[in-house]
Design a protein around this motif. Sequence first.
Motif, PDB file in Angstrom:
ATOM      1  N   GLN A 136       0.824  -1.212   0.000  1.00  0.00           N
ATOM      2  CA  GLN A 136       0.000   0.000   0.000  1.00  0.00           C
ATOM      3  C   GLN A 136       0.857   1.260   0.000  1.00  0.00           C
ATOM      4  N   ILE A 137       1.989   1.205   0.676  1.00  0.00           N
ATOM      5  CA  ILE A 137       2.897   2.356   0.686  1.00  0.00           C
ATOM      6  C   ILE A 137       3.454   2.604  -0.710  1.00  0.00           C
ATOM      7  N   GLN A 138       3.788   1.538  -1.423  1.00  0.00           N
ATOM      8  CA  GLN A 138       4.300   1.692  -2.785  1.00  0.00           C
ATOM      9  C   GLN A 138       3.239   2.275  -3.712  1.00  0.00           C
ATOM     10  N   TYR A 139       1.974   1.848  -3.539  1.00  0.00           N
ATOM     11  CA  TYR A 139       0.896   2.450  -4.314  1.00  0.00           C
ATOM     12  C   TYR A 139       0.767   3.943  -3.998  1.00  0.00           C
ATOM     13  N   ALA A 140       0.957   4.293  -2.723  1.00  0.00           N
ATOM     14  CA  ALA A 140       0.857   5.691  -2.316  1.00  0.00           C
ATOM     15  C   ALA A 140       1.973   6.535  -2.941  1.00  0.00           C
ATOM     16  N   PHE A 141       3.119   5.922  -3.153  1.00  0.00           N
ATOM     17  CA  PHE A 141       4.238   6.623  -3.781  1.00  0.00           C
ATOM     18  C   PHE A 141       4.085   6.713  -5.300  1.00  0.00           C
ATOM     19  N   GLY A 142       3.058   6.100  -5.844  1.00  0.00           N
ATOM     20  CA  GLY A 142       2.801   6.197  -7.271  1.00  0.00           C
ATOM     21  C   GLY A 142       3.334   5.049  -8.099  1.00  0.00           C
ATOM     22  N   SER A 143       3.801   3.965  -7.479  1.00  0.00           N
ATOM     23  CA  SER A 143       4.301   2.808  -8.232  1.00  0.00           C
ATOM     24  C   SER A 143       3.141   2.068  -8.888  1.00  0.00           C
ATOM     25  N   ASN A 144       3.370   1.555 -10.093  1.00  0.00           N
ATOM     26  CA  ASN A 144       2.329   0.774 -10.755  1.00  0.00           C
ATOM     27  C   ASN A 144       2.387  -0.683 -10.318  1.00  0.00           C
ATOM     28  N   LYS A 145       1.388  -1.452 -10.755  1.00  0.00           N
ATOM     29  CA  LYS A 145       1.281  -2.835 -10.294  1.00  0.00           C
ATOM     30  C   LYS A 145       2.465  -3.687 -10.738  1.00  0.00           C
ATOM     31  N   SER A 146       2.933  -3.523 -11.968  1.00  0.00           N
ATOM     32  CA  SER A 146       4.052  -4.326 -12.470  1.00  0.00           C
ATOM     33  C   SER A 146       5.318  -4.069 -11.665  1.00  0.00           C
ATOM     34  N   THR A 147       5.583  -2.825 -11.341  1.00  0.00           N
ATOM     35  CA  THR A 147       6.773  -2.486 -10.560  1.00  0.00           C
ATOM     36  C   THR A 147       6.701  -3.107  -9.175  1.00  0.00           C
ATOM     37  N   ILE A 148       5.532  -3.020  -8.558  1.00  0.00           N
ATOM     38  CA  ILE A 148       5.364  -3.591  -7.213  1.00  0.00           C
ATOM     39  C   ILE A 148       5.534  -5.108  -7.241  1.00  0.00           C
ATOM     40  N   LEU A 149       4.967  -5.733  -8.267  1.00  0.00           N
ATOM     41  CA  LEU A 149       5.036  -7.195  -8.349  1.00  0.00           C
ATOM     42  C   LEU A 149       6.463  -7.686  -8.544  1.00  0.00           C
ATOM     43  N   PHE A 150       7.153  -7.160  -9.562  1.00  0.00           N
ATOM     44  CA  PHE A 150       8.438  -7.726  -9.966  1.00  0.00           C
ATOM     45  C   PHE A 150       9.636  -7.090  -9.264  1.00  0.00           C
ATOM     46  N   ARG A 151       9.419  -6.011  -8.517  1.00  0.00           N
ATOM     47  CA  ARG A 151      10.533  -5.397  -7.809  1.00  0.00           C
ATOM     48  C   ARG A 151      10.431  -5.590  -6.303  1.00  0.00           C
ATOM     49  N   HIS A 152       9.236  -5.669  -5.768  1.00  0.00           N
ATOM     50  CA  HIS A 152       9.072  -5.746  -4.317  1.00  0.00           C
ATOM     51  C   HIS A 152       8.471  -7.083  -3.865  1.00  0.00           C
ATOM     52  N   VAL A 153       7.335  -7.449  -4.453  1.00  0.00           N
ATOM     53  CA  VAL A 153       6.681  -8.687  -4.045  1.00  0.00           C
ATOM     54  C   VAL A 153       7.534  -9.902  -4.397  1.00  0.00           C
ATOM     55  N   LEU A 154       8.212  -9.849  -5.535  1.00  0.00           N
ATOM     56  CA  LEU A 154       9.012 -10.983  -5.996  1.00  0.00           C
ATOM     57  C   LEU A 154      10.068 -11.399  -4.976  1.00  0.00           C
ATOM     58  N   LYS A 155      10.675 -10.431  -4.292  1.00  0.00           N
ATOM     59  CA  LYS A 155      11.721 -10.749  -3.310  1.00  0.00           C
ATOM     60  C   LYS A 155      11.177 -11.639  -2.198  1.00  0.00           C
ATOM     61  N   HIS A 156       9.956 -11.361  -1.760  1.00  0.00           N
ATOM     62  CA  HIS A 156       9.365 -12.149  -0.674  1.00  0.00           C
ATOM     63  C   HIS A 156       8.802 -13.476  -1.174  1.00  0.00           C
ATOM     64  N   VAL A 157       8.394 -13.503  -2.432  1.00  0.00           N
ATOM     65  CA  VAL A 157       7.833 -14.724  -2.994  1.00  0.00           C
ATOM     66  C   VAL A 157       8.906 -15.780  -3.234  1.00  0.00           C
ATOM     67  N   LEU A 158      10.140 -15.360  -3.500  1.00  0.00           N
ATOM     68  CA  LEU A 158      11.209 -16.295  -3.828  1.00  0.00           C
ATOM     69  C   LEU A 158      11.591 -17.196  -2.656  1.00  0.00           C
ATOM     70  N   LEU A 159      11.376 -16.745  -1.419  1.00  0.00           N
ATOM     71  CA  LEU A 159      11.781 -17.544  -0.259  1.00  0.00           C
ATOM     72  C   LEU A 159      11.061 -18.893  -0.186  1.00  0.00           C
ATOM     73  N   PRO A 160       9.738 -18.930  -0.264  1.00  0.00           N
ATOM     74  CA  PRO A 160       9.093 -20.259  -0.269  1.00  0.00           C
ATOM     75  C   PRO A 160       9.410 -21.081  -1.510  1.00  0.00           C
ATOM     76  N   VAL A 161       9.725 -20.418  -2.623  1.00  0.00           N
ATOM     77  CA  VAL A 161      10.096 -21.153  -3.836  1.00  0.00           C
ATOM     78  C   VAL A 161      11.401 -21.904  -3.625  1.00  0.00           C
ATOM     79  N   ILE A 162      12.356 -21.254  -2.946  1.00  0.00           N
ATOM     80  CA  ILE A 162      13.637 -21.915  -2.669  1.00  0.00           C
ATOM     81  C   ILE A 162      13.424 -23.136  -1.788  1.00  0.00           C
ATOM     82  N   THR A 163      12.594 -22.997  -0.766  1.00  0.00           N
ATOM     83  CA  THR A 163      12.276 -24.145   0.091  1.00  0.00           C
ATOM     84  C   THR A 163      11.603 -25.253  -0.705  1.00  0.00           C
ATOM     85  N   LEU A 164      10.687 -24.870  -1.584  1.00  0.00           N
ATOM     86  CA  LEU A 164       9.974 -25.844  -2.403  1.00  0.00           C
ATOM     87  C   LEU A 164      10.917 -26.584  -3.346  1.00  0.00           C
ATOM     88  N   LEU A 165      11.938 -25.887  -3.833  1.00  0.00           N
ATOM     89  CA  LEU A 165      12.917 -26.538  -4.710  1.00  0.00           C
ATOM     90  C   LEU A 165      13.635 -27.667  -3.977  1.00  0.00           C
TER      91      LEU A 165
END
Length: 316
Positions: free
Chosen positions: A215-244
Amino acid sequence: MRQLIAKRLLQTIPMLFFVSIVCFGMIKLAPGDPVLSFVTPNMHPEDIERMRASLGLDKPAYVQYFLWIKECLSGNLGYSLINHQPVLDQILERLPATAGLMGISIALAVLLAIPLGLIAGANRNRFVDKLINLVSYIGISIPLFWLAILLMYFFAIKLHWLPSMGMRTIGTDSAWDVVKHGILPCIVLAFGFLAVYVRYIRSSTIGQLKEDYVQIQYAFGSNKSTILFRHVLKHVLLPVITLLGMSMGDLVAGAIVTETVFSWPGIGTLGMTAVKGMDYPVIMGITLFSSVMLILGNLAADILYGIADPRIQIKR
């Protein structure tokens, strides 16, 4: 991190010992006798017993096991009962084919699963999410061997676009020929893992999109693609590594099935041939080698997890 690696490597010793005991016991409890494959109708019982003794199968099971362990500690996995070749040499000879198939398949699954999972999670309950979920459910439900036969029928037999079996065409020695032979096996092996990874990444993405930093990133004017692939992706990769790391066992099993269907000259095909011929030393060697691969895969996942999240190193 060094202490973690050393600790995990020391833990592999009792694990491999336990795996070897269970595998050896299951082999001995299985019906059949490998000596019968060498018996001819006119062979005398004395000759059969002499052959059994020459193969070391006349001793009690526990003696055979300890003799095998002794040879393993010296770096020798024994000799095949069928072709009398060293087991370790046969495994190492076929290792590049299996490693290439597994490596490319898991890389393909991860590279496709990350964007698909992010897109599905960001468009929850919309058409694109339902479409990706449908493909994921199909991938989870379809057996690998059935998918392999289906693709072989359409792309190799009907359309003649790709070869159906083997790793090389007889009389052809080129990298492109190997690539063409590997396309179908890689797709089959990657598809099942792709479906599972997409589901995990989608679920993790949905959870991350509810966090305050989004929500803070949206408030700063970031679009959905930027939030997904620059911010959310970092947190999503952790369970992926465990799953591997958790998927290494399924990857080895899937490689065995895929190699068998496509006659891919890897460790899986060698193992199936050994099972059919009751070649005990080869079966034990492949089981031990697969266990080492599984343990090292989980260790690599732990190391990558620590690199991705430095706080893990501090805690350990």
